[in-house]
Design a protein around this motif. Structure first.
Motif, mmCIF file in Angstrom:
data_model
loop_
_atom_site.group_PDB
_atom_site.id
_atom_site.type_symbol
_atom_site.label_atom_id
_atom_site.label_comp_id
_atom_site.label_asym_id
_atom_site.label_seq_id
_atom_site.Cartn_x
_atom_site.Cartn_y
_atom_site.Cartn_z
ATOM 1 N N PHE A 194 0.598 -1.309 0.016
ATOM 2 C CA PHE A 194 0.044 0.001 0.174
ATOM 3 C C PHE A 194 0.874 1.122 0.159
ATOM 4 O O PHE A 194 0.405 2.247 -0.637
ATOM 5 C CB PHE A 194 -0.974 -0.115 1.337
ATOM 6 C CG PHE A 194 -2.143 -1.102 0.767
ATOM 7 C CD1 PHE A 194 -3.275 -0.726 -0.008
ATOM 8 C CD2 PHE A 194 -2.281 -2.232 1.581
ATOM 9 C CE1 PHE A 194 -4.209 -1.371 -0.287
ATOM 10 C CE2 PHE A 194 -3.340 -3.190 1.322
ATOM 11 C CZ PHE A 194 -4.107 -2.866 0.531
ATOM 12 N N THR A 195 2.034 1.181 0.415
ATOM 13 C CA THR A 195 3.011 2.360 0.392
ATOM 14 C C THR A 195 3.283 2.450 -1.071
ATOM 15 O O THR A 195 3.178 3.696 -1.578
ATOM 16 C CB THR A 195 4.283 1.957 1.243
ATOM 17 O OG1 THR A 195 3.930 1.860 2.665
ATOM 18 C CG2 THR A 195 5.357 3.139 1.066
ATOM 19 N N MET A 196 3.714 1.675 -1.634
ATOM 20 C CA MET A 196 3.960 1.457 -2.958
ATOM 21 C C MET A 196 3.037 2.134 -4.101
ATOM 22 O O MET A 196 3.281 2.844 -4.738
ATOM 23 C CB MET A 196 4.619 0.119 -3.586
ATOM 24 C CG MET A 196 5.073 0.113 -5.014
ATOM 25 S SD MET A 196 6.469 0.770 -5.432
ATOM 26 C CE MET A 196 6.572 0.832 -7.143
ATOM 27 N N GLY A 197 1.786 1.518 -3.738
ATOM 28 C CA GLY A 197 0.543 1.753 -4.417
ATOM 29 C C GLY A 197 0.189 3.134 -4.243
ATOM 30 O O GLY A 197 -0.073 3.922 -5.136
ATOM 31 N N ILE A 198 0.061 3.715 -3.108
ATOM 32 C CA ILE A 198 -0.291 4.975 -2.658
ATOM 33 C C ILE A 198 0.729 6.071 -3.401
ATOM 34 O O ILE A 198 0.240 7.033 -4.342
ATOM 35 C CB ILE A 198 -0.703 5.282 -1.249
ATOM 36 C CG1 ILE A 198 -1.623 4.354 -0.839
ATOM 37 C CG2 ILE A 198 -0.647 6.721 -1.192
ATOM 38 C CD1 ILE A 198 -1.899 4.352 0.669
#
Length: 465
Positions: A194-198
């Motif tokens: 989710f870090t990568m995605g956001i």
């Protein structure tokens, strides 16, 4: 096991750099790829005739590997042309116009829907489902086709596939290689995914909106025109009632596909085949109904248009795919058994070599796993090298004394974001083709946001180890 790097490995590295450089300069890479294939083949075999034959064999191998994707994209385009020419498409998208009223809503709505569907069925069938219905809506809302492709790409092939929380094929491979429970990898991957995605999707949206405001990116930019041409002043092919009937029937059939995928546990290629077969049936039904006596001939015409478009899009991709397939199992099938006996493939050898020349600390470990994952993703699969990422994570985690699961998840994320369909041009073909944009333009658009995401995610991983 350490494999000594040979001239083949270094030639491969040099041509990767050349290909990336030519892509950044917006120059065609076909001749570079062919030269790389020939040079690797002649270095391995020492035979001029064998090396020339390897060029053809590499193209044949690449086409074989990509054929199912080419087929489903061509069929989807043929079906879309049928929907457009009969006016059904306009009726289908009318309810969504109220929901998706501007480019911002289009980008995030399509992206989130793509992510959710991809978690359950993987991105390729999700691209077909989302693209067939929502692409025209996004276009009318003012989101360029390239922006729609980015949203589908980053949320589906990026966020959903790199975590793979539901189907769990990716964490299964990495956890087995790292020797830890699969749930440990999934738990460790949640904050990183989710870090990568956001970070990546927000950065991509920022650059997209900036270029739209500056006029650098317009709504028609990068769109590849298909061969379908509307007839001027042609009579209505279907009545209003018929259009409404098919506008309801088409989404229902695709919804039935989703239900069948769930009940029959169909994923990946099986799910894509179901979508493709349904699209053919829709094409036949609408064409025979709308064109009546000319239905037989029109069906063939629509299919020809679809295949023409499919090969037009894939044509520039085949040479570069042929080169990168040499980095993995394709080497033996294209050139022959000329790698060192202990070799795990050129790409994996390079990843192992990198892991063996760096000092050990949690910071270096995180950077190395990101680099190893990215390198193994260059073959365009995303999955072929993630077992290596798991193995390297186990070695680093044991040396550091902690963080095996986090390092494993980080390597998995890097490999799939690079090779699973976000940066490598032929892996992101489904989204590019459905949106009718140049896959190389899409790869260039994704490059900076993905690099920013990988840097931030790597830093976060350092604190989690």
């Amino acid at each position: 096991m350490i494999v000594e790097l040979t001239a083949l490995h270094w030639i491969y590295v040099v041509f990767i750099a050349l290909i990336i450089g030519f892509m950044v300069m917006r120059r065609d890479t076909t001749i570079v790829c062919i030269a790389g294939i020939f040079l690797i083949a002649i270095t391995a075999t020492g035979s001029l005739s064998h090396s020339i034959s390897s060029i053809f064999n590499s193209f044949s191998y690449a086409i074989t590997e990509l054929l199912s994707t080419i087929l489903v994209i061509s069929i989807i385009v043929a079906m879309s042309n049928t929907l457009t020419s009969t006016g059904i498409n306009a009726v289908m998208i009318s309810p969504f116009r109220k929901l998706i009223r501007n480019p911002t809503l289009a980008y995030w709505t399509i992206g989130i829907l793509m992510m959710v569907i991809s978690w359950f069925f993987w991105p390729s069938p999700a691209v077909a489902l989302i693209g067939a219905v929502l692409l025209p809506v996004a276009y009318e809302a003012g989101l360029p086709a390239l922006g729609t492709a980015m949203a589908m790409n980053l949320f589906g092939h990026g966020i959903a596939l790199s975590g793979d929380f539901v189907i769990q094929a990716a964490p299964k491979l990495t956890s087995d290689a790292a020797g830890i429970p699969i749930q440990d990898v999934i738990n460790a991957s949640v904050p990183l995914v989710f870090t990568m995605g956001i970070v990546t999707t927000v950065a991509a949206y920022f650059f997209l909106r900036r270029d739209m405001k500056r006029g650098v990116l317009k709504i028609t930019d990068s769109v590849i025109q298909d061969t379908h041409v509307e007839e001027i002043n042609q009579p209505e092919l279907l009545s209003v009632a018929q259009k409404r009937f098919f506008a309801i029937l088409v989404p229902l059939l695709f919804a039935a596909d989703v239900a069948a995928m769930t009940m029959l546990d169909l994923t990946g290629g099986d799910a894509t085949a179901l979508i493709g077969g349904t699209s053919i049936l829709i094409l036949l039904l609408i064409t025979l109904t709308s064109h009546k006596n000319k239905g037989l001939e029109k069906t063939t015409q629509y299919l020809i248009e679809g295949f023409t478009f499919g090969f037009k899009v894939f044509g520039p991709v085949i040479p570069i795919a042929a080169f990168f397939y040499l980095g993995d199992t394709g080497f033996g099938k294209i050139i022959g058994d000329f790698l060192p006996k202990a070799s795990q493939g050129i790409v994996n050898d390079l990843g192992v070599a990198l892991a063996n020349v760096v000092p050990l600390s949690k910071e270096v470990g995180a950077v190395t796993l990101t680099a190893v994952g990215a390198i193994t993703g260059l073959d365009g699969s995303g999955f072929s090298g993630i077992s290596l990422a798991g193995s390297v994570a186990a070695l680093f985690g044991a040396a550091i004394g902690k963080g095996i699961a986090t390092l494993t998840a980080l390597g998995q994320i890097a490999a799939i974001w690079v090779g699973g369909g976000v940066l490598v041009p032929w892996a992101l073909i489904p989204a590019a083709a459905i949106c009718k944009v140049d896959p190389f333009d899409l790869a260039r658009r994704n490059l900076v946001p993905v690099c920013i995401g990988l840097v931030v995610t790597t830093i976060v991983a350092m604190f989690l180890i």
